[in-house]
Structure formats: structure tokens, C-alpha cells
Enzyme design. Sequence first.
Site, short mmCIF file in Angstrom:
data_model
loop_
_atom_site.label_atom_id
_atom_site.label_comp_id
_atom_site.label_asym_id
_atom_site.label_seq_id
_atom_site.Cartn_x
_atom_site.Cartn_y
_atom_site.Cartn_z
N GLU A 3 21.20 100.72 -9.05
CA GLU A 3 19.76 100.71 -9.29
C GLU A 3 19.07 101.01 -7.95
OE1 GLU A 3 18.60 97.16 -11.45
OE2 GLU A 3 20.57 97.02 -12.37
N LYS A 59 15.96 106.19 -9.01
CA LYS A 59 17.38 106.06 -8.70
C LYS A 59 17.98 107.40 -8.24
CE LYS A 59 17.73 102.75 -12.50
NZ LYS A 59 18.35 102.52 -13.84
N HIS A 109 38.86 110.00 -7.61
CA HIS A 109 37.65 110.29 -8.37
C HIS A 109 36.66 111.15 -7.60
CE1 HIS A 109 39.31 107.47 -11.15
NE2 HIS A 109 39.29 106.50 -10.27
N ARG A 128 33.67 107.60 -13.83
CA ARG A 128 33.22 107.88 -15.20
C ARG A 128 32.61 109.27 -15.35
NH1 ARG A 128 32.17 103.17 -18.27
NH2 ARG A 128 31.67 104.61 -19.96
N ARG A 169 1.47 97.91 -24.88
CA ARG A 169 2.91 98.07 -25.17
C ARG A 169 3.44 96.80 -25.84
NH1 ARG A 169 4.61 102.23 -21.20
NH2 ARG A 169 6.77 101.63 -21.42
N ARG A 278 21.35 95.66 -23.95
CA ARG A 278 21.79 95.25 -22.62
C ARG A 278 21.84 93.73 -22.52
NH1 ARG A 278 20.84 99.38 -19.03
NH2 ARG A 278 22.42 98.30 -17.80
#
Length: 299
Positions: A3, A59, A109, A128, A169, A278
Amino acid sequence: MPELPEVETVVRQLEPEIEGRRIELLEVLDPRWSRPVAPAQLGGAVSGRTIEGLGRRGKYMLLGLDGRETLVMHLRMTGNLVLVEGEDVIDPSGGRRLYEGERSTSARHLRARFVLGEGRELWFTDPRRFGEAFLIADADLDRRFERLGVEPLSPAFTPEALGEIAAGRRAPLKSFLLDQSGVAGVGNIYADEALFRARLHPLSPAGSMKHEHLEALRDAVVAALEAGIDGGGASIDDYRDGRGERGTMQDEFLVHTREGEPCPSCGGPIARIVVSGRSTYFCPSCQVRLRRRPRRRAR
Ligand SMILES: [Zn+2]
């Protein structure tokens, strides 16, 4: 998953090491990293350029190059950008030793390598393989990021700005903080930590915050992110900093991943629920669940 604090840690570590250096070669080893652009095409466009700076937006990492272009990189789930020096550097195609010790697992990787000369290389590793990179003209950067939200460590991130983003919201606060179009750079870890610091329940509707809540949440987001940067990021999975070392923020979490452990404030057990798919950790006693504000009646 890296993050804002993890990306910022890497940027702050690497910028003084690479600024002003010439990229002798960018070798893209995985077509997924550069797609839809072919690896040789991106490599050819970046090789020979000089690094003018390394920055961050949300990010995203921004590698500024001469010629008014920027190589934008995103670590996604398991990407790392690491400076490798001296004996650690090898020719990947030669299959010789890559990293020392713990680092050796990362070498398999390797997705892209920047050869910087004098035995220095910058490696983008990613088990990944969701990490990505693209080259963009500096003039197009603002438009490319126009849908990205406010930078939480900038002066623009005021309680009033947060209130404008949250107005109307109904989404739970946890989902609201994860939405990169509102506040940029906050992910699962720092959303939990910020909501605990603000004493706000993760399921409170975002639009229900009054001024006092907006002030508390703004301060809490900043404090949580700064704690993350001070801790060198959180290494609960694959994250390593710009030198290949683990961060320490995972040892400092107030609530994240602490299900069943005592709340640092009241001592009651930390709870875990799932919000937007999450895992979400919070203290049911300390964090107030706001009610949705009644709609103004039409006149
Ligand atoms: Zn508590």
C-alpha cells in the site's frame, strides 16, 4: 499487498541511489509485465535513458526519465523493486547465483531488470505476476491519473475534502477507504488501522460522518500511513523494501490481523468481519457505528 507506506518506503530508499544514473539496459523477462507492449519494445524505449527521479502517486511508482517520459510501475499483489549490488548481481540467463540467503527465493521471480552500471541493478521481482509497467509522456500523467483520488499525505487532504468525497456515499467506511478514486494509496491494512485510530466502525456509511468524524478520520489516515512509513512498511506476505529487507510495521499493527487479541485501548477482543470480500479487523467496543443520516425531505 503493498500500500502507500510500502511504496513510499521503497521510493525514499531508492531515489537517492538511482537519481542521475543512466539505465544501460532494461531487460523485460516477462511479457505480462509490459503488456500490451512487447518486452523488447519497452526495453528498447527505456534503455539508454537517464533517471531524473523516483516518485509516487497512490500506489504507483513513477520513474522519471530524461526526454520528459515516465516509466510507471505498479507492484500489485506481490511485486518488489529492489536494488541489487556487487556479488549479488548475475546474468539471469547464465543461471548463476542471484541473491544471498533469504533473497534467493526472489530471484526465481525476476520479471525485469534495470542494469545501471558499476555493478548495480534494479530488479522487479513478482511471484504472482500481477505487477505491471508502462511508459507515458510526462504531459499525459495528470490525465492518466485523473480518476485517482486525493493524496492523503498532501495538504489537499483536509477534513473538508474528505467530506466532499464521502458526501451521499452509502458504502461502508472500510469499502470507502479501499476505493482508490476517493483517497489514493490506502489498502486493507491501513484502512483497518485508520478506522481504529478514528474510533469509527468499518460498517458505518461513509456519508454519515459529521465534521468531528471527518477530522478524526483524516488525522487517523495520516497517522496510520505515517506509522507504516516509520516502520518501513508491513511484510505480512511478500513485501520487501528497496534493499530486499522485511518491514517491521506488521509488529506494530493495532488491530489488523489481531483477531481475538486484546484491543490496545479497552482490552476487549478484536473482532474480524468480511467487508467487500476483505478481512476487516476492529474493536466492537471502541469503534462507533454511525447511523445513516436521514435524507432531507423534499419540499
Ligand atoms: Zn477497544
